[in-house]
Design a protein around this motif. Sequence first.
Motif, short mmCIF file in Angstrom:
data_model
loop_
_atom_site.label_atom_id
_atom_site.label_comp_id
_atom_site.label_asym_id
_atom_site.label_seq_id
_atom_site.Cartn_x
_atom_site.Cartn_y
_atom_site.Cartn_z
N ASP A 10 0.82 -1.21 0.00
CA ASP A 10 0.00 0.00 0.00
C ASP A 10 0.85 1.26 0.00
N SER A 11 1.94 1.24 0.75
CA SER A 11 2.81 2.41 0.81
C SER A 11 3.49 2.66 -0.53
N LEU A 12 3.96 1.60 -1.18
CA LEU A 12 4.64 1.74 -2.46
C LEU A 12 3.71 2.25 -3.55
N LEU A 13 2.41 1.89 -3.45
CA LEU A 13 1.45 2.28 -4.48
C LEU A 13 0.67 3.54 -4.12
N ASP A 14 0.99 4.17 -3.00
CA ASP A 14 0.30 5.38 -2.59
C ASP A 14 0.63 6.53 -3.55
N SER A 15 -0.39 7.15 -4.10
CA SER A 15 -0.18 8.20 -5.10
C SER A 15 0.62 9.37 -4.56
N ALA A 16 0.35 9.76 -3.33
CA ALA A 16 1.07 10.90 -2.74
C ALA A 16 2.56 10.58 -2.62
N TYR A 17 2.86 9.35 -2.22
CA TYR A 17 4.27 8.94 -2.11
C TYR A 17 4.96 8.99 -3.47
N ILE A 18 4.29 8.46 -4.50
CA ILE A 18 4.88 8.41 -5.83
C ILE A 18 5.11 9.82 -6.39
N ILE A 19 4.13 10.71 -6.21
CA ILE A 19 4.27 12.08 -6.70
C ILE A 19 5.41 12.80 -5.98
N LYS A 20 5.52 12.55 -4.68
CA LYS A 20 6.61 13.16 -3.91
C LYS A 20 7.96 12.71 -4.42
N ARG A 21 8.07 11.43 -4.77
CA ARG A 21 9.33 10.90 -5.30
C ARG A 21 9.69 11.59 -6.61
N MET A 22 8.70 11.85 -7.45
CA MET A 22 8.96 12.45 -8.75
C MET A 22 9.25 13.97 -8.66
N ASN A 23 8.85 14.59 -7.55
CA ASN A 23 9.08 16.02 -7.41
C ASN A 23 10.56 16.38 -7.24
N SER A 24 11.39 15.37 -7.02
CA SER A 24 12.80 15.65 -6.71
C SER A 24 13.69 15.72 -7.94
N PHE A 25 13.14 15.57 -9.14
CA PHE A 25 14.03 15.64 -10.30
C PHE A 25 13.89 17.00 -11.01
N SER A 26 14.97 17.37 -11.70
CA SER A 26 15.01 18.64 -12.42
C SER A 26 15.09 18.38 -13.91
N TRP A 27 14.35 19.19 -14.68
CA TRP A 27 14.40 19.04 -16.14
C TRP A 27 15.75 19.48 -16.70
N SER A 28 16.49 20.23 -15.94
CA SER A 28 17.74 20.79 -16.46
C SER A 28 18.92 19.84 -16.35
N ALA A 29 18.82 18.82 -15.50
CA ALA A 29 19.97 17.92 -15.32
C ALA A 29 19.51 16.56 -14.83
N ALA A 30 20.27 15.52 -15.17
CA ALA A 30 19.98 14.17 -14.70
C ALA A 30 20.13 14.10 -13.19
N THR A 31 19.29 13.27 -12.56
CA THR A 31 19.44 13.00 -11.13
C THR A 31 20.44 11.86 -10.96
N PRO A 32 21.59 12.08 -10.34
CA PRO A 32 22.53 10.96 -10.16
C PRO A 32 21.90 9.86 -9.31
N SER A 33 22.07 8.61 -9.72
CA SER A 33 21.49 7.52 -8.94
C SER A 33 22.08 7.43 -7.55
N THR A 34 23.30 7.96 -7.38
CA THR A 34 23.91 7.96 -6.04
C THR A 34 23.13 8.84 -5.07
N SER A 35 22.34 9.77 -5.60
CA SER A 35 21.56 10.65 -4.72
C SER A 35 20.15 10.12 -4.49
N ILE A 36 19.80 9.02 -5.15
CA ILE A 36 18.48 8.41 -5.01
C ILE A 36 18.59 7.15 -4.17
N GLN A 37 17.85 7.11 -3.10
CA GLN A 37 17.78 5.93 -2.25
C GLN A 37 16.34 5.43 -2.21
N PRO A 38 16.13 4.18 -1.76
CA PRO A 38 14.76 3.72 -1.59
C PRO A 38 13.97 4.71 -0.75
#
Length: 568
Positions: free
Chosen positions: A340-368
């Motif tokens: 339920d937590s993984l599929l929660d829409s608010a959680y998913i939207i929050k995760r996507m809010n952290s990327f920038s259109w101007s540059a790639a998000t390094p995977s080293t900065s992304i954690q579960p």
Amino acid sequence: MNKHYICYKITFVAAILCFGIGCTQGELGQNISGEYHNGVVVCAYPDAAKAGLEILKKGGNAVDAAVAVQFALAVTLPEAGNIGGGGFMVYRDAQGNTNTLDFREKAPQGASTNMYLDSAGNVIPDMSLYTHQASGIPGSVDGMIEAHKKYGRLKWAELVQPAIDLANNGFKITAHLANDLNSNHDVFIKANPGKNYLLKETDWKEGDLLIQKDLGNTLELIRDKERDGFYSGAVADKVVAEMQKGGGLITKADLQNYHAIWRKPITGKYKEYKIITMPPPSSGGIALVQLLKSVENYPLQRWGHNSDSTVQLVTEAERRVYADRSKYLGDPDFYDVPVDSLLDSAYIIKRMNSFSWSAATPSTSIQPGVFVGHESDQTTHYSIVDHHGNAVSITTTLNDSFGSKIFVAGAGFLLNNEMDDFSSKPGVPNMFGLVGGKANSIQPGKRMLSSMTPTIVEKNGKLFMVVGTPGGATIITSVFQTILNVVEFDKSMQQAVAAKRFHHQWLPDQIYVEKDALDTLTVADLEEKGYKIVVRGPIGRVDGILKTKWGYYQAGADPRGDDTAMGW
């Protein structure tokens, strides 16, 4: 299948229909208009598609056809089709009732968490891949028996017989299969001293007849004795003897105690579409729904297929979803998966809010991700729809191409190497480059995590699509992109499965792309933003079925392999 597909997870889209480029039409499936009203089967080999279509024409339903296709693929697609592996089934009947069947392999009782580590705690190379200890307890036979028992219509023996005939009488091999057999010739000899399976004094060539008498005998026992023909008796004795000869772990008790499990499907919404897919121990269903929710609010249709914005958005979604996969997904009978937590829409939207259109998000900065209340701690596919509208999506696997490469002496089938899908050591990648942790650690009787993603899609409460693919770590993203190709980019089913694909899985931090998947301007734009682009071979072999607004079935058979659609 080559190492890029390694999961050849068979999408039993028993979609028996041929439409558009890339579909092979057998004499049973000829239909110039490409419209099929009575049923369709799409799978990875023409003889197996023919077997499934014949069952449908005899009055069998989608599950009957799936059983016939599964056993036929065990004969005609030895690199991935199997009775020595396992898989998953997603089912939807004509009234909209759904179910999923987990016949994934399990770790033997003799397995242990650190079984692939040396005295210094390092992973022993290839031990989880090409030894007798690499094999989990096979689930395919019990899975087919359970599916037939619950939903089948025709007699069991009638469904297994086509595979027996193909094994005993032989079938003409394709150029793809000839190449695979030739390239593995020396490997088979090294892994199977004293055995003579899939070997020939001269090179195999297209049109050669492949006869497999020992496999035919094994299938006859399964036909006559059903479960007891595989999990006990002569075949079980041969499996155990093979294990003892090579230091493997599977015992008679392991075989007799294995049982497939019916599980509640993972469901989610994407606009007006309902996604029905596989729950854990498949990671595919949760990941697919997460991906679709991650991109739902963006104007993909306006951006276009494989445009720079589309690729960037999809890559950033995939990066975050695969990070979650590494920590939170495993066998739900052993680990409390936070669905339920993984599929929660608010959680998913929050995760996507952290990327920038101007540059790639390094995977080293992304954690579960972190949720409130959660504790820290060759594959092939086939899709089928029958005359009544019952639909089946099945993906099965040996893991690597030809599994462990080890045959069961006297029984004629290959052992899987699915134990590599466990996390041998936290943070150490498996053969697909996927990393995992405690949720997917090795434990006796546990099912290893999978990427298989057999899926059925509804539109406005009615059957819309049946889809799936092999491809190891790329399975999830291939299914995801195929669905988008239809619902966002207005492609036919055949166009959707044939379209060029790309893939990102968090680690390693690079976008894998098929040749010519992206134009040079798109590549330049992405590289300027910091994305690393790596061109690789074919990604997946998607087989799908689409029900059109006019009520007929449209099939898509992936031109990357021998995939075939037949219908009537």
